[in-house]
Design a protein around this motif. Structure first.
Motif, PDB file in Angstrom:
ATOM      1  N   MET A  63      73.985  53.190  -2.486  1.00  0.00           N
ATOM      2  CA  MET A  63      74.684  53.269  -1.197  1.00  0.00           C
ATOM      3  C   MET A  63      75.778  52.196  -1.128  1.00  0.00           C
ATOM      4  SD  MET A  63      72.684  53.838   2.415  1.00  0.00           S
ATOM      5  CE  MET A  63      71.054  53.629   1.769  1.00  0.00           C
ATOM      6  N   PRO A  64      76.995  52.587  -0.722  1.00  0.00           N
ATOM      7  CA  PRO A  64      78.059  51.581  -0.664  1.00  0.00           C
ATOM      8  C   PRO A  64      77.831  50.600   0.487  1.00  0.00           C
ATOM      9  CG  PRO A  64      78.820  53.661   0.237  1.00  0.00           C
ATOM     10  CD  PRO A  64      77.438  53.903  -0.298  1.00  0.00           C
ATOM     11  N   GLU A  65      78.363  49.416   0.319  1.00  0.00           N
ATOM     12  CA  GLU A  65      78.292  48.435   1.397  1.00  0.00           C
ATOM     13  C   GLU A  65      79.636  48.364   2.086  1.00  0.00           C
ATOM     14  OE1 GLU A  65      76.825  44.697  -0.042  1.00  0.00           O
ATOM     15  OE2 GLU A  65      74.777  45.389   0.331  1.00  0.00           O
ATOM     16  N   MET A  66      79.632  48.229   3.373  1.00  0.00           N
ATOM     17  CA  MET A  66      80.905  48.066   4.077  1.00  0.00           C
ATOM     18  C   MET A  66      80.747  47.193   5.317  1.00  0.00           C
ATOM     19  SD  MET A  66      81.647  51.942   5.510  1.00  0.00           S
ATOM     20  CE  MET A  66      81.551  52.829   3.971  1.00  0.00           C
ATOM     21  N   THR A  67      81.914  46.708   5.763  1.00  0.00           N
ATOM     22  CA  THR A  67      81.919  45.903   6.987  1.00  0.00           C
ATOM     23  C   THR A  67      81.910  46.839   8.189  1.00  0.00           C
ATOM     24  OG1 THR A  67      84.320  45.909   7.102  1.00  0.00           O
ATOM     25  CG2 THR A  67      83.307  44.093   5.866  1.00  0.00           C
ATOM     26  N   LEU A  68      81.746  46.256   9.371  1.00  0.00           N
ATOM     27  CA  LEU A  68      81.711  47.075  10.581  1.00  0.00           C
ATOM     28  C   LEU A  68      83.046  47.796  10.791  1.00  0.00           C
ATOM     29  CD1 LEU A  68      79.980  45.997  13.878  1.00  0.00           C
ATOM     30  CD2 LEU A  68      82.001  47.429  13.915  1.00  0.00           C
ATOM     31  N   VAL A  69      84.145  47.100  10.546  1.00  0.00           N
ATOM     32  CA  VAL A  69      85.445  47.747  10.782  1.00  0.00           C
ATOM     33  C   VAL A  69      85.692  48.832   9.737  1.00  0.00           C
ATOM     34  CG1 VAL A  69      86.913  46.104   9.498  1.00  0.00           C
ATOM     35  CG2 VAL A  69      87.841  47.333  11.480  1.00  0.00           C
ATOM     36  N   GLN A  70      85.197  48.639   8.523  1.00  0.00           N
ATOM     37  CA  GLN A  70      85.307  49.701   7.511  1.00  0.00           C
ATOM     38  C   GLN A  70      84.451  50.911   7.890  1.00  0.00           C
ATOM     39  OE1 GLN A  70      84.186  47.329   4.116  1.00  0.00           O
ATOM     40  NE2 GLN A  70      86.311  47.168   3.365  1.00  0.00           N
ATOM     41  N   ALA A  71      83.311  50.631   8.502  1.00  0.00           N
ATOM     42  CA  ALA A  71      82.442  51.724   8.942  1.00  0.00           C
ATOM     43  C   ALA A  71      83.118  52.550  10.033  1.00  0.00           C
ATOM     44  CB  ALA A  71      81.110  51.164   9.452  1.00  0.00           C
ATOM     45  N   VAL A  72      83.836  51.866  10.930  1.00  0.00           N
ATOM     46  CA  VAL A  72      84.595  52.568  11.974  1.00  0.00           C
ATOM     47  C   VAL A  72      85.660  53.439  11.317  1.00  0.00           C
ATOM     48  CG1 VAL A  72      86.270  52.221  13.842  1.00  0.00           C
ATOM     49  CG2 VAL A  72      84.150  50.878  13.798  1.00  0.00           C
ATOM     50  N   ASN A  73      86.380  52.852  10.388  1.00  0.00           N
ATOM     51  CA  ASN A  73      87.433  53.574   9.676  1.00  0.00           C
ATOM     52  C   ASN A  73      86.866  54.802   8.967  1.00  0.00           C
ATOM     53  OD1 ASN A  73      89.000  53.957   6.911  1.00  0.00           O
ATOM     54  ND2 ASN A  73      90.446  53.116   8.397  1.00  0.00           N
ATOM     55  N   SER A  74      85.729  54.614   8.332  1.00  0.00           N
ATOM     56  CA  SER A  74      85.089  55.694   7.589  1.00  0.00           C
ATOM     57  C   SER A  74      84.648  56.817   8.528  1.00  0.00           C
ATOM     58  CB  SER A  74      83.898  55.105   6.823  1.00  0.00           C
ATOM     59  OG  SER A  74      83.133  56.114   6.252  1.00  0.00           O
ATOM     60  N   ALA A  75      84.119  56.451   9.687  1.00  0.00           N
ATOM     61  CA  ALA A  75      83.713  57.471  10.668  1.00  0.00           C
ATOM     62  C   ALA A  75      84.919  58.279  11.137  1.00  0.00           C
ATOM     63  CB  ALA A  75      83.026  56.809  11.866  1.00  0.00           C
ATOM     64  N   ALA A 121      82.042  40.296   9.581  1.00  0.00           N
ATOM     65  CA  ALA A 121      81.081  39.199   9.440  1.00  0.00           C
ATOM     66  C   ALA A 121      80.163  39.395   8.237  1.00  0.00           C
ATOM     67  CB  ALA A 121      80.240  39.087  10.711  1.00  0.00           C
ATOM     68  N   GLY A 122      79.994  40.617   7.818  1.00  0.00           N
ATOM     69  CA  GLY A 122      79.121  40.846   6.675  1.00  0.00           C
ATOM     70  C   GLY A 122      79.175  42.299   6.293  1.00  0.00           C
ATOM     71  N   ARG A 123      78.590  42.610   5.141  1.00  0.00           N
ATOM     72  CA  ARG A 123      78.561  43.997   4.688  1.00  0.00           C
ATOM     73  C   ARG A 123      77.131  44.502   4.762  1.00  0.00           C
ATOM     74  NH1 ARG A 123      82.892  45.710   1.587  1.00  0.00           N
ATOM     75  NH2 ARG A 123      84.584  44.186   1.604  1.00  0.00           N
ATOM     76  N   ALA A 124      77.019  45.793   4.991  1.00  0.00           N
ATOM     77  CA  ALA A 124      75.694  46.399   5.012  1.00  0.00           C
ATOM     78  C   ALA A 124      75.792  47.776   4.377  1.00  0.00           C
ATOM     79  CB  ALA A 124      75.187  46.512   6.456  1.00  0.00           C
ATOM     80  N   VAL A 128      78.568  54.517  27.582  1.00  0.00           N
ATOM     81  CA  VAL A 128      79.037  53.235  27.071  1.00  0.00           C
ATOM     82  C   VAL A 128      78.194  52.870  25.855  1.00  0.00           C
ATOM     83  CG1 VAL A 128      79.495  50.815  27.593  1.00  0.00           C
ATOM     84  CG2 VAL A 128      79.714  52.552  29.395  1.00  0.00           C
ATOM     85  N   VAL A 129      78.855  52.664  24.725  1.00  0.00           N
ATOM     86  CA  VAL A 129      78.172  52.459  23.452  1.00  0.00           C
ATOM     87  C   VAL A 129      78.728  51.200  22.786  1.00  0.00           C
ATOM     88  CG1 VAL A 129      77.780  53.454  21.160  1.00  0.00           C
ATOM     89  CG2 VAL A 129      77.835  54.953  23.171  1.00  0.00           C
ATOM     90  N   ILE A 130      77.820  50.359  22.279  1.00  0.00           N
ATOM     91  CA  ILE A 130      78.252  49.136  21.580  1.00  0.00           C
ATOM     92  C   ILE A 130      77.398  48.952  20.326  1.00  0.00           C
ATOM     93  CG2 ILE A 130      78.541  46.637  21.726  1.00  0.00           C
ATOM     94  CD1 ILE A 130      79.002  46.857  24.679  1.00  0.00           C
ATOM     95  N   PRO A 131      77.979  49.132  19.145  1.00  0.00           N
ATOM     96  CA  PRO A 131      77.202  48.937  17.919  1.00  0.00           C
ATOM     97  C   PRO A 131      77.092  47.455  17.563  1.00  0.00           C
ATOM     98  CG  PRO A 131      79.441  49.543  17.349  1.00  0.00           C
ATOM     99  CD  PRO A 131      79.378  49.514  18.864  1.00  0.00           C
ATOM    100  N   SER A 132      76.065  47.125  16.771  1.00  0.00           N
ATOM    101  CA  SER A 132      75.897  45.728  16.362  1.00  0.00           C
ATOM    102  C   SER A 132      75.974  45.567  14.849  1.00  0.00           C
ATOM    103  CB  SER A 132      74.533  45.210  16.844  1.00  0.00           C
ATOM    104  OG  SER A 132      73.495  45.867  16.128  1.00  0.00           O
ATOM    105  N   ASN A 133      76.143  46.676  14.125  1.00  0.00           N
ATOM    106  CA  ASN A 133      76.133  46.598  12.654  1.00  0.00           C
ATOM    107  C   ASN A 133      76.882  47.796  12.078  1.00  0.00           C
ATOM    108  OD1 ASN A 133      74.124  48.885  11.941  1.00  0.00           O
ATOM    109  ND2 ASN A 133      73.109  47.741  13.586  1.00  0.00           N
ATOM    110  N   PRO A 134      77.244  47.738  10.809  1.00  0.00           N
ATOM    111  CA  PRO A 134      78.057  48.810  10.219  1.00  0.00           C
ATOM    112  C   PRO A 134      77.377  50.182  10.253  1.00  0.00           C
ATOM    113  CG  PRO A 134      78.175  46.847   8.858  1.00  0.00           C
ATOM    114  CD  PRO A 134      77.128  46.581   9.902  1.00  0.00           C
ATOM    115  N   TYR A 135      76.086  50.255   9.966  1.00  0.00           N
ATOM    116  CA  TYR A 135      75.398  51.549   9.937  1.00  0.00           C
ATOM    117  C   TYR A 135      75.477  52.228  11.309  1.00  0.00           C
ATOM    118  CZ  TYR A 135      71.693  55.034   9.562  1.00  0.00           C
ATOM    119  OH  TYR A 135      70.994  56.217   9.567  1.00  0.00           O
ATOM    120  N   ASP A 136      75.138  51.467  12.342  1.00  0.00           N
ATOM    121  CA  ASP A 136      75.179  52.027  13.691  1.00  0.00           C
ATOM    122  C   ASP A 136      76.613  52.357  14.107  1.00  0.00           C
ATOM    123  OD1 ASP A 136      72.480  51.812  13.909  1.00  0.00           O
ATOM    124  OD2 ASP A 136      72.482  50.187  15.403  1.00  0.00           O
TER     125      ASP A 136
END
Lengths: 388, 324
Positions: B1-13, B179-182, B145-153
């Motif tokens: 499974m690839p690791e990504m940052t939260l902003v990369q996860a947003v981009n990917s979505a 802040a980190g990759r997950a 209203v939705v607020i994620p706390s990590n890349p997966y979410d």
């Protein structure tokens, strides 16, 4: 086709800003001249320019629709005075703008209206008894009794639902137009708003976005002289509201809004302009709100009666009737017969609407979300339990 | 499974949803060639073109209003507000229009626009690049209203929002954008919009948090565990509608509650959580509910560290509910 253009003085000729000054060297003298006003019929219904190519039957339909709007408004105000309707927003004097612009549209075009477009709605097919159901807020209202009177809306007629905040529909119409273009549909979006709305940030946002994107949208600004109590001259310093278009880089045209043939002509051309991919257009229709802002308004506090005198002579319905009679298309007998028919039409519509039950109380919690969540079910139980 | 940052996860979505729905449109300021000031839309203009990745004039009323018009006519739209601090010029369009269109039209029209906005402090952004206005949107009927706390979410919640039927205010904690990759799955998945998550189970104190506060609460939990106290950290994730059952289940177990958010305290989201618990769980509460929040001040530039909750303040709150 050419139309005759007449100039109307703005009464600002004695303005200190017109006195000789070095700054004038940099100013365009053309801009200092009031924007011309497009007119086809004069106040006696005599053509001052070539009439648009509209068949005789269609001309009669335009006339009939204007009469229906006026009668509808009068009937609703009367119902309000009788306490049968809570509130109403008449559109007396603005019949030509509503009907002439609607005539320029195809059924597949989208309308983003404000709350004084009952005539446009009716001409689009919104049945009068359903309009009255909205005004009454009953269970047969397409809006389920959710809004104050006159906030019509019907997806079936591509007529979006009005809200009370002024001007919010303007950027939405631009979005609608962009959606139509994205899907490659041949439709345009149009939006109605008044002189007051031309001061809002939404107007600025809408025209800015539309121009930059060259969206297929036409802005119908109904300059009826008043934003509740404020006259247009204190709403905007520009000579014409249509002049605002210059700053956004799109065409702006001022039209005699009490001359239905001028309205039809320019609206049709503007819609064609937008439909053919040439971008947005701002049309300003000069008219007069002959009645109050709403039945809750007291117009005597701010508008002297004599101010309406010149506008009575420009009445859009009377003027067009003179034209039709001059062409032998209409007569006193035809008028009498039609008036009786319209009265009966609205009698039936009112009777039918007044017989509908109010909305069921439990529907209060529907349509907040697509699927009603737990907290609303809980509140619904509480409300219904205590109202037993 | 690839690791990504939260902003990369947003981009990917966003990329995957735009591929999935060829009619979907993004709009916002500087989202095109620049790829957004945080690069959330990086590379999307190149793939989807300027009709679908629309750089807009600088006017949030226009961004939201135009998005609403598109959505009413059936186009899926995701709008970006550059910073939550700049959403207010579009506030009327959100509160009076977006949130109410389905209701006021009797269900004839809807505008399921997703409005993304980076929010919160921790980047030395001062008064106007640090605000957390989530409570304003929770208070507005008709919005999710939705607020994620990590890349997966972040990816799963954003995808769910973009497939949903309601307008969603999707707030991204910008201080943890990188802040980190997950690990984030490559296959398609969504995270439901009505489901909180127990991030760390514990028996002694329930800590309710979301966004950037979650990792900070986990840090506090590590420190508390070393001292013999087990914190149960719950990530609210979907602030509204709230997953009340998940919150109640935890509180019934611990009987003690600390609520953590970086928004100001007065009428903040924590006030609603506390009220819900007082109405539904007063019998199991063994101590007053404590809120650890941003101050009721603007977010100060130089003294931001004093404004924002940190692990020490969370532990201070935990002490208060334990020692009551």
């Amino acid at each position: 086709m050419e139309t005759t253009i007449v100039s109307q003085g703005s009464g600002r000729e004695q303005d200190p800003s017109r006195l000789e000054h070095p700054l004038h060297r940099y100013l365009d003298p053309v801009r200092a001249v009031p924007h011309p006003v497009v007119q086809v019929l004069d106040e006696q219904g005599i053509p001052v320019g070539p009439a648009p190519p509209i068949a005789a039957d269609d001309l009669l339909q335009l006339y009939r629709w204007m009469v229906r709007v006026r009668v509808f408004d009068t009937r609703m105000v009367n119902l309000q005075r009788q306490g049968r309707v809570a509130f109403f927003v008449p559109s007396w004097g603005e019949e030509a703008v509503q009907i002439g612009t609607a005539h320029a549209l195809e059924p597949h075009d989208w309308i983003f209206s404000a709350y004084r477009e009952q005539g446009t709605a009716m001409m689009r097919g919104y049945p009068p008894w359903k309009l009255i159901c909205q005004i009454l807020g009953n269970g047969e209202d397409l809006l389920k009794g959710r809004q104050m009177p006159d906030h019509f809306g019907a997806a079936e007629y591509r007529f979006t639902v009005a809200s009370s905040p002024v001007g919010t529909q303007i950027p939405q119409a631009v979005g609608g137009a962009l959606a139509l273009r994205l899907r490659g549909e041949p439709s345009v979006a149009v939006t109605y708003f008044g002189d007051g709305a031309s001061s809002t940030g939404d107007f600025h946002a809408g025209l800015t976005f539309a121009a930059v994107q060259q969206a297929p949208v036409v802005f119908f600004c109904k300059n009826n002289g008043w934003a509740i109590s404020l006259p247009t001259a204190r709403q905007c310093r520009a000579e014409r509201l249509a002049d605002k278009a210059i700053g956004y880089g799109l065409p702006g045209i001022t039209v005699d809004g009490n001359d239905i043939l001028a309205v039809c002509t320019v609206a049709r051309d503007a819609v064609d302009w937008a439909r053919s991919g040439r971008g947005p257009v701002l049309l300003e229709f000069l008219t007069q709100r002959m009645g109050p802002h709403s039945t809750a308004d007291d117009v005597t506090r701010y508008r002297p009666n004599e101010l309406l005198e010149p506008w009575k002579k420009r009445d859009p319905i009377h003027r067009f009737r003179l034209y039709l009679e001059g062409r032998g298309l209409w007569s006193v007998a035809a008028e009498q017969e039609f008036r009786a028919e319209v009265d009966e039409w609205f009698n039936e519509a009112i009777r039918r609407a007044e017989h509908q039950p109010p909305p069921a109380p439990e529907t209060m919690f529907d349509d907040v979300y697509a699927v009603t969540p737990w907290h609303l079910h809980e509140q619904q139980d509480e409300v219904l339990q205590c109202r037993k | 499974m690839p690791e990504m940052t939260l902003v990369q996860a947003v981009n990917s979505a966003l990329r995957e949803e735009m591929r999935r729905d060829p009619g979907m449109v993004l709009l916002g300021e500087d989202i095109g060639n620049l790829g957004g000031v945080f690069r959330a839309t990086d590379g999307l203009l190149g793939e989807f073109g300027e009709q679908r990745v629309m750089d807009t004039p600088l006017n949030e009323c226009g961004v939201v209003g135009v998005a609403i018009g598109m959505a009413m006519l059936g186009v899926r739209v995701c709008a970006e507000i550059q910073f939550a601090d700049f959403v207010y010029p579009g506030f009327d369009q959100i509160v009076n229009e977006l949130a109410k269109i389905r209701y006021r039209s009797g269900g004839q029209f809807s505008a399921p626009v997703v409005i993304r906005m980076p929010y919160g402090g921790g980047i030395r952004g001062g008064l106007y690049h640090s605000q957390s206005p989530e409570a304003l949107f929770v208070h507005t009927a008709g919005l999710r209203v939705v607020i994620p706390s990590n890349p997966y979410d972040a990816k799963g919640l954003l995808k769910a929002a973009l497939r949903g039927a309601d307008p969603v205010i999707f707030m991204e904690p910008k201080r943890i954008y990188r802040a980190g990759r997950a690990e984030v799955p490559t296959e398609d998945y969504t995270v439901p919009l009505d489901c909180a998550r127990v991030v760390r189970p514990g028996a002694d104190v329930t800590v309710l948090a979301y966004g950037a506060m979650v990792s900070l609460c986990l840090e506090a939990a590590d420190r508390a565990a070393a001292a013999g106290t087990e914190l149960e950290v719950l990530d609210i994730r979907t602030l509204w509608p709230l997953d009340i059952e998940a919150v109640l289940a935890s509180v019934r177990k611990t009987g003690r509650v600390v609520i953590v958010h970086e928004a100001p305290r007065a009428c903040g989201y924590g006030a609603e959580l506390a009220a819900q618990l007082c109405e539904r769980a007063i019998d199991v509460l063994q101590a007053p509910i404590v809120r650890v929040t941003g101050a009721d001040t603007p977010v100060p530039y130089a003294l931001e560290a004093y404004y924002l909750p940190d692990a020490a303040r969370v532990l201070h709150g935990v002490d208060r509910v334990l020692k009551y």
